[in-house]
Write an enzyme that holds these catalytic residues in place. Structure first.
Site, PDB file in Angstrom:
ATOM      1  N   ARG A   1       0.870  -1.188   0.000  1.00 40.72           N
ATOM      2  CA  ARG A   1       0.000   0.000   0.000  1.00 40.72           C
ATOM      3  C   ARG A   1       0.895   1.223   0.000  1.00 40.72           C
ATOM      4  O   ARG A   1       1.797   1.335   0.839  1.00 40.72           O
ATOM      5  CB  ARG A   1      -0.898   0.046   1.240  1.00 40.72           C
ATOM      6  CG  ARG A   1      -1.429   1.470   1.489  1.00 40.72           C
ATOM      7  CD  ARG A   1      -2.479   1.590   2.546  1.00 40.72           C
ATOM      8  NE  ARG A   1      -3.726   1.001   2.102  1.00 40.72           N
ATOM      9  CZ  ARG A   1      -4.916   1.312   2.630  1.00 40.72           C
ATOM     10  NH1 ARG A   1      -5.011   2.197   3.601  1.00 40.72           N
ATOM     11  NH2 ARG A   1      -6.001   0.721   2.197  1.00 40.72           N
TER      12      ARG A   1
ATOM     13  N   HIS B   1      -7.483   0.826  -6.249  1.00 40.99           N
ATOM     14  CA  HIS B   1      -7.700   0.106  -4.983  1.00 40.99           C
ATOM     15  C   HIS B   1      -8.484  -1.179  -5.305  1.00 40.99           C
ATOM     16  O   HIS B   1      -9.653  -1.322  -4.934  1.00 40.99           O
ATOM     17  CB  HIS B   1      -8.476   1.010  -4.021  1.00 40.99           C
ATOM     18  CG  HIS B   1      -8.434   0.570  -2.589  1.00 40.99           C
ATOM     19  ND1 HIS B   1      -7.658  -0.485  -2.138  1.00 40.99           N
ATOM     20  CD2 HIS B   1      -9.087   1.050  -1.483  1.00 40.99           C
ATOM     21  CE1 HIS B   1      -7.834  -0.638  -0.832  1.00 40.99           C
ATOM     22  NE2 HIS B   1      -8.697   0.272  -0.419  1.00 40.99           N
TER      23      HIS B   1
ATOM     24  N   ASP C   1     -16.604   8.530  -1.228  1.00 40.64           N
ATOM     25  CA  ASP C   1     -15.290   8.350  -0.589  1.00 40.64           C
ATOM     26  C   ASP C   1     -14.909   9.715  -0.020  1.00 40.64           C
ATOM     27  O   ASP C   1     -15.546  10.728  -0.330  1.00 40.64           O
ATOM     28  CB  ASP C   1     -14.294   7.879  -1.679  1.00 40.64           C
ATOM     29  CG  ASP C   1     -12.875   7.653  -1.160  1.00 40.64           C
ATOM     30  OD1 ASP C   1     -12.692   7.522   0.059  1.00 40.64           O
ATOM     31  OD2 ASP C   1     -11.946   7.620  -1.993  1.00 40.64           O
TER      32      ASP C   1
ATOM     33  N   CYS D   1     -16.096   3.105   1.026  1.00 38.79           N
ATOM     34  CA  CYS D   1     -14.945   2.250   1.310  1.00 38.79           C
ATOM     35  C   CYS D   1     -14.462   2.426   2.751  1.00 38.79           C
ATOM     36  O   CYS D   1     -13.826   1.535   3.300  1.00 38.79           O
ATOM     37  CB  CYS D   1     -13.819   2.551   0.326  1.00 38.79           C
ATOM     38  SG  CYS D   1     -13.384   4.298   0.229  1.00 38.79           S
TER      39      CYS D   1
ATOM     40  N   ARG E   1     -14.016  -6.999   3.042  1.00 33.97           N
ATOM     41  CA  ARG E   1     -12.604  -6.786   2.691  1.00 33.97           C
ATOM     42  C   ARG E   1     -11.794  -8.031   3.054  1.00 33.97           C
ATOM     43  O   ARG E   1     -10.930  -8.460   2.305  1.00 33.97           O
ATOM     44  CB  ARG E   1     -12.023  -5.573   3.459  1.00 33.97           C
ATOM     45  CG  ARG E   1     -12.624  -4.221   3.140  1.00 33.97           C
ATOM     46  CD  ARG E   1     -12.457  -3.805   1.706  1.00 33.97           C
ATOM     47  NE  ARG E   1     -11.090  -3.939   1.218  1.00 33.97           N
ATOM     48  CZ  ARG E   1     -10.057  -3.152   1.553  1.00 33.97           C
ATOM     49  NH1 ARG E   1     -10.251  -2.115   2.353  1.00 33.97           N
ATOM     50  NH2 ARG E   1      -8.845  -3.367   1.068  1.00 33.97           N
TER      51      ARG E   1
END
Ligand code: CP
Ligand code: NVA
Length: 332
Positions: free
Chosen positions: A106, A133, A229, A270, A315
């Site tokens: 990341r 992402h 977001d 998210c 996730r």
């Protein structure tokens, strides 16, 4: 279907059937976990988790998923390694490949995760870059499928900064899987023309479509999913807040927006989200600009939090599927 040995850098590299396979594998692991059945078939393997930006969901998901699969993990925090400062990405990739069976990254530019993948002999997984992402999109699609029953033909309206990692990746995912993607934003926040035209080609094949509009009413009319977001992403300078607040406040997800959507529609985010004053940054923004909620109102967030927290849980199941599928074949 085999994805063994593949990197997972952006959904651009995956076909619709490969993405659907990952969703099915995630659903398989989710069911097993709910039933208390072990899936530790990757015992003896180890993965390196590089985080040059902070994280709650992605880090916890990679760690828990790896442990459920029987693997060991090493977390390298934003300041705790030599990466990029004292050692090149290429050398880091070669070193980590000698020690680990997979590498998560990341951080900042997509070219960094690509360079890691180019120089590593083991699968490399993108845990978020400025541009993409992809693991988040798998969780989003699994959540849509669970809540709405299917993906093809559904309309997803993305409100806010549609030219960054989330807008880009949702447009790619929707166009590959046959959803209608709408970017609802001021023109300067639309995704790049190059990416839009690439996605239009995938949408033409999958039965999806792409609409870019600055008109909130048009963009959210009869949508099945409203997505937003944060207005300022990790790594962006504080100076952009003022302009973002000015530009994106008309694109906040409010109850009026949700009332314009299809019956049974869901809201997704998210996360993390600025919907109240429960954060340091949220309080700071209130002090400076006098607003108490940003990309989504607290009312909408609370009303739809069930789908949002399902998305967060997913996730872990989807990241497990990505690691599992790229490390060995599964008979599901
Ligand atoms: N959605 C997401 O990637 O969350 P984190 O930044 O907490 O990992
Ligand atoms: N666009 C956000 C996504 C966080 C999951 C960021 O990059 O900070």
């Amino acid at each position: 279907m085999t994805l063994k040995g593949r990197d997972f850098l952006t959904l651009k590299d995956f076909s619709d059937s490969e993405i659907l396979y990952l969703l099915d594998l995630a659903a398989y692991f989710k069911k097993k976990k709910k039933n208390g059945e072990l899936t530790d078939e990757l015992r003896g393997k180890n993965v390196a988790l590089i985080f040059e930006k902070t994280s709650t969901r992605t880090r916890c998901s990679f760690e828990t998923a790896a442990h459920d699969l029987g693997m060991g993990t090493t977390y390298l925090d934003p300041s705790g390694s030599q990466i990029g400062k004292k050692e090149s990405i290429a050398d880091t990739a070669k070193v980590l490949s000698r020690i680990y069976d997979g590498i998560e990254y990341r951080g900042f530019g997509q070219e960094i995760v690509e360079s890691l993948a180019e120089n590593a002999d083991v699968p490399v997984w993108n845990g978020l870059t400025n541009e993409y992402h992809p693991t988040q999109i798998l969780a989003d699609m699994l959540t849509v499928r669970e809540h709405l029953g299917s993906l093809k033909g559904k309309t997803l309206a993305y409100m806010g900064d549609a030219r960054y990692n989330m807008g880009n990746s949702l447009m790619i995912g929707c166009s590959k899987l046959g959803l209608h993607f709408r970017a609802v934003a001021p023109e300067k926040y639309f995704p790049s023309k190059e990416l839009v035209s690439q996605c239009e080609k995938w949408a033409a094949e999958s039965g999806g479509s792409i609409l870019l509009t600055s008109d909130v009413n048009e963009g959210t009319k009869d949508a099945d999913i409203v997505y937003t977001d944060v207005w300022v992403s990790m790594g962006e300078p504080d100076e952009v807040w003022e302009e973002r607040i000015r530009d994106l406040t008309p694109y906040r997800v409010t109850m009026d927006v949700m009332n314009n959507t299809a019956k049974g529609s869901i809201f997704l985010h998210c996360l993390p989200a600025f919907h109240d004053l429960g954060t340091v940054i949220g309080k700071e923004i209130e002090r400076k600009y006098g607003i108490r909620e940003m990309e989504v109102t607290d009312e909408v967030f609370k009303k739809y939090e069930n789908s949002v927290f399902d998305e967060a849980e997913n996730r872990m199941h989807t990241i497990k599927a990505v690691m599992a599928a790229t490390l060995r074949d599964w008979d599901i």
